[in-house]
Design a protein around this motif. Structure first.
Motif, short mmCIF file in Angstrom:
data_model
loop_
_atom_site.label_atom_id
_atom_site.label_comp_id
_atom_site.label_asym_id
_atom_site.label_seq_id
_atom_site.Cartn_x
_atom_site.Cartn_y
_atom_site.Cartn_z
N PHE A 1 0.97 -1.14 0.05
CA PHE A 1 -0.29 -0.12 0.01
C PHE A 1 0.67 1.23 0.09
O PHE A 1 2.13 0.96 0.46
N ALA A 2 -0.15 2.28 -0.39
CA ALA A 2 1.19 4.09 -0.53
C ALA A 2 -0.26 4.77 0.37
O ALA A 2 -1.37 4.36 -0.10
N LEU A 3 0.86 6.03 0.81
CA LEU A 3 -0.70 7.03 1.70
C LEU A 3 -0.13 8.11 1.48
O LEU A 3 1.54 8.02 1.27
N ASN A 4 -0.55 9.17 0.35
CA ASN A 4 0.48 10.00 0.10
C ASN A 4 -1.30 11.36 0.37
O ASN A 4 -2.12 11.21 0.50
N ALA A 5 -0.25 12.63 1.06
CA ALA A 5 -1.13 13.34 1.51
C ALA A 5 0.11 15.35 1.15
O ALA A 5 1.16 14.83 0.96
N THR A 6 -0.62 16.03 0.22
CA THR A 6 -0.94 16.78 -0.15
C THR A 6 -1.10 18.40 0.52
O THR A 6 -2.75 18.15 0.88
N TYR A 7 -1.15 19.67 0.54
CA TYR A 7 -1.72 20.78 0.75
C TYR A 7 -0.98 21.63 0.55
O TYR A 7 0.11 21.78 0.55
N GLY A 8 -1.92 22.35 -0.27
CA GLY A 8 -1.51 23.28 -0.74
C GLY A 8 -2.25 24.99 -0.71
O GLY A 8 -3.79 24.83 -0.61
N MET A 9 -1.96 26.30 -1.45
CA MET A 9 -3.00 26.97 -1.49
C MET A 9 -2.59 28.41 -2.28
O MET A 9 -1.21 28.64 -2.15
N ASN A 10 -3.16 29.26 -2.42
CA ASN A 10 -2.60 30.93 -3.32
C ASN A 10 -2.33 31.58 -2.23
O ASN A 10 -3.41 32.02 -1.29
N SER A 11 -1.31 32.49 -1.26
CA SER A 11 -1.57 33.43 -0.94
C SER A 11 -0.56 34.59 -1.36
O SER A 11 0.68 34.86 -1.64
N ASN A 12 -1.26 35.71 -1.68
CA ASN A 12 -0.99 37.28 -1.83
C ASN A 12 -0.51 37.04 -3.17
O ASN A 12 0.66 37.50 -3.93
N GLY A 13 -0.63 36.19 -4.52
CA GLY A 13 -0.09 35.43 -5.68
C GLY A 13 0.95 34.42 -5.79
O GLY A 13 1.83 34.13 -6.75
N VAL A 14 1.22 34.09 -4.52
CA VAL A 14 1.99 33.25 -4.20
C VAL A 14 1.26 31.37 -4.07
O VAL A 14 1.28 31.22 -2.72
N ASP A 15 1.93 31.02 -4.84
CA ASP A 15 0.99 28.91 -5.03
C ASP A 15 2.16 28.05 -4.75
O ASP A 15 3.39 28.66 -5.25
N TRP A 16 1.91 28.34 -3.37
CA TRP A 16 2.87 26.94 -2.85
C TRP A 16 1.68 25.97 -2.95
O TRP A 16 0.53 25.58 -2.21
N ASN A 17 2.53 24.18 -2.51
CA ASN A 17 2.14 23.11 -2.15
C ASN A 17 3.30 22.42 -1.30
O ASN A 17 4.68 22.20 -1.69
N VAL A 18 3.05 21.73 0.04
CA VAL A 18 4.09 20.72 0.50
C VAL A 18 3.28 19.69 0.71
O VAL A 18 1.81 19.23 0.61
N GLY A 19 4.40 18.35 0.39
CA GLY A 19 3.37 16.66 0.55
C GLY A 19 4.01 15.75 1.01
O GLY A 19 5.29 16.54 1.71
N ALA A 20 3.52 14.81 1.56
CA ALA A 20 4.69 13.78 2.18
C ALA A 20 3.87 12.59 1.72
O ALA A 20 3.02 12.55 1.52
N GLY A 21 4.86 11.07 1.78
CA GLY A 21 4.21 10.19 1.19
C GLY A 21 4.95 8.83 1.64
O GLY A 21 6.30 8.97 2.90
N TYR A 22 4.39 7.95 1.70
CA TYR A 22 4.56 6.68 2.56
C TYR A 22 4.58 5.26 1.30
O TYR A 22 2.91 5.51 1.10
N LEU A 23 5.74 4.55 1.09
CA LEU A 23 4.92 3.32 0.31
C LEU A 23 5.76 2.02 1.16
O LEU A 23 6.63 2.19 1.45
N ASN A 24 4.70 1.05 1.38
CA ASN A 24 4.81 0.11 2.21
C ASN A 24 6.28 -1.26 1.52
O ASN A 24 6.74 -1.11 2.63
N GLY A 25 5.95 -0.96 0.35
CA GLY A 25 7.03 -2.07 0.35
C GLY A 25 7.64 -1.51 -1.56
O GLY A 25 7.20 -1.26 -2.45
N THR A 26 8.92 -1.28 -1.27
CA THR A 26 9.28 -1.19 -2.52
C THR A 26 10.56 -1.85 -3.37
O THR A 26 10.01 -3.32 -2.71
N ALA A 27 11.05 -1.86 -4.34
CA ALA A 27 12.18 -2.24 -4.79
C ALA A 27 13.18 -3.18 -3.90
O ALA A 27 13.79 -3.94 -4.93
N PHE A 28 14.12 -2.96 -3.69
CA PHE A 28 14.68 -2.83 -2.05
C PHE A 28 14.78 -3.87 -1.04
O PHE A 28 13.52 -3.87 -0.22
N THR A 29 14.84 -4.55 -0.63
CA THR A 29 15.19 -5.38 -0.08
C THR A 29 15.27 -5.09 2.10
O THR A 29 16.74 -4.14 0.95
N ALA A 30 15.18 -5.76 2.09
CA ALA A 30 15.67 -4.76 3.76
C ALA A 30 17.14 -5.96 4.06
O ALA A 30 16.51 -7.51 4.59
#
Length: 442
Positions: A283-312
């Motif tokens: 599974f994967a969980l992703n989240a972003t938050y952004g808005m326009n403040s006084n003519g500035v568009d900004w966005n921040v985000g974070a994500g988590y992926l439970n299993g990648t292509a790389f072994t542990a």
């Protein structure tokens, strides 16, 4: 007596004028009725062709939104917002696509490092190589079935990033999924099918070359099902998928890695639970938050992926009892006036072993900036980015580009890429590449 005569005469003239006016009005009314009857007859006789004309549409902007190289993940949200704005109308099928042609030249610093070139030469040890390639030829369709249901499909042939002069993916379904949602009525939506994985951002300012974090962590496409929420600038998605089924491309060599794994584009897998490869166990969980403040568009985000292509792996290199190795991602972008800046960092949650290297965490990052401006009345961009990947050494690349919408929906550009790879403690593979890119959306 004369007065009575005058009054009678005036009355007769008024009555005659009224009759004449009424006749004229009646004639005009009859003419309008005839015209309306002709229009109705015309509509009845041509209703099927009129319906077909309204059903199928072309939208180059929608194709660019879904297919361009610079966009990141979560493009299904763009589809929902396009439907909300009415740019993709209800009850229509929007057709489009893209065609991309590239001329590529690549130079390596030593003949022994020719395998790291962005163009594979037929001559062994050739430091200079070039080729022409149709990087993308795609046809896509957006079916707005009803106010809550959208179907998206993208078919095409791709050869972008492949170092072989002959290899091609062949015609295939790149993405095809069902999207259920109506942002005008509910912030919750769902999706099911083959699509890019909503993890991280992986946007880029580059025209052609993929940043290293996208190469290692952001190329996953596969069968999945997920749910999303979008309201007041906040968006989050939860996606579940089969273990070991998401395809991904690796193209970042490390000194401990084998040529087969990293010096060529090699399909790998996102899910690593080999004991349950046919189970829905990633599974994967992703989240972003952004808005326009006084003519500035900004966005921040974070994500988590439970299993990648790389072994542990443990610190001594032995495999952990659970071989699953996840990844986390932080990203941000800001646009003000005509400037855009983006940054992203992605890393595995546990140590891993690549080739004969030691057990270490793998990480990659990207920093890019772009300035947009008109040139001779045409939209233009200049861009610069730096990306790197770290395992037992740090590999990095600088990319600089310029592009111009020379004709409507046709972009032409030049991009230069300098990549440095530590092949050994005494040898760095340095690759310089130049690409002339022509891309059109329709």
């Amino acid at each position: 007596m004369k007065l009575k005569t005058v009054v009678a005469t005036i009355s007769l003239l008024t009555a005659a004028a009224a009759v004449t006016a009424s006749a004229d009005s009646l004639a005009a009314l009859n003419a309008k009725v005839d015209a309306l009857q002709k229009q109705v007859s015309s509509l009845n006789s041509g209703s099927s062709s009129s319906a077909a004309g309204n059903l199928v549409r072309f939208n180059a902007a929608a194709s660019e939104m879904m297919l361009n190289n610079q966009g990141g993940v979560n493009r299904e949200l763009g589809l929902l917002k396009a439907r909300q704005k009415g740019t993709v109308a209800n009850g229509t099928v929007t057709l489009g696509g893209q065609a991309q042609m590239d001329a590529i030249y690549s130079h390596v610093n030593q003949a022994a490092n020719a395998k790291y070139s962005n163009v594979q030469s037929n001559s062994t040890g050739n430091k200079n190589a070039s080729h022409l390639v149709v990087s993308h030829l795609d046809l896509d369709a957006i079916a707005a079935v009803n106010s809550w249901t959208t179907v998206y499909a993208d078919f095409g042939v791709a050869n972008i990033g492949n170092k072989s002069t002959t290899a091609s993916t062949g015609v295939q379904l790149n993405q095809g999924y069902l999207l259920l949602g109506n942002l005008s009525q509910s912030p919750i939506y769902g999706f099911m099918g083959k699509k890019s994985l909503d993890f991280g951002s992986f946007q880029t300012v580059n025209i052609y070359f993929a940043p290293m974090n996208r190469e290692l962590f952001g190329s996953a496409v596969g069968n999945q099902v997920g749910v999303g929420y979008d309201s007041h600038g906040f968006n989050t998605t939860l996606t579940v998928m089969n273990g070991k089924q998401m395809s991904q491309n690796w193209n970042v060599p490390f000194s401990g890695a084998t040529t087969q794994t990293f010096s060529t584009t090699n399909p790998s897998q996102i899910g690593t639970d080999t004991n349950n490869a046919n189970q829905i166990n990633n599974f994967a969980l992703n989240a972003t938050y952004g808005m326009n403040s006084n003519g500035v568009d900004w966005n921040v985000g974070a994500g988590y992926l439970n299993g990648t292509a790389f072994t542990a792996n443990n610190s001594d290199g032995t495999a952990k009892s659970s071989s699953r190795n996840g990844a986390w991602d932080l990203n941000a972008n800001v646009s003000v006036a005509k400037f855009t800046v983006l940054a992203e960092y992605t890393a595995t949650t546990k140590r891993t072993v690549i080739g004969t290297g030691a057990a270490k965490k793998l990480s990659a990052w990207n920093l890019g900036g772009m300035y947009s401006f008109p040139l001779m009345g045409k939209k233009s961009d200049v861009s610069l980015s730096y990306s790197a990947a770290k395992y037992d050494n740090t590999n990095s690349q600088w990319t600089a580009g310029f592009r111009n919408e020379t004709f409507k929906n046709v972009w032409m550009g030049l991009e230069y890429n300098y990549a440095k790879t530590q092949v050994s403690t005494a040898n760095d593979a340095k690759v310089s590449s130049l690409v002339f890119d022509v891309r059109t959306f329709f």
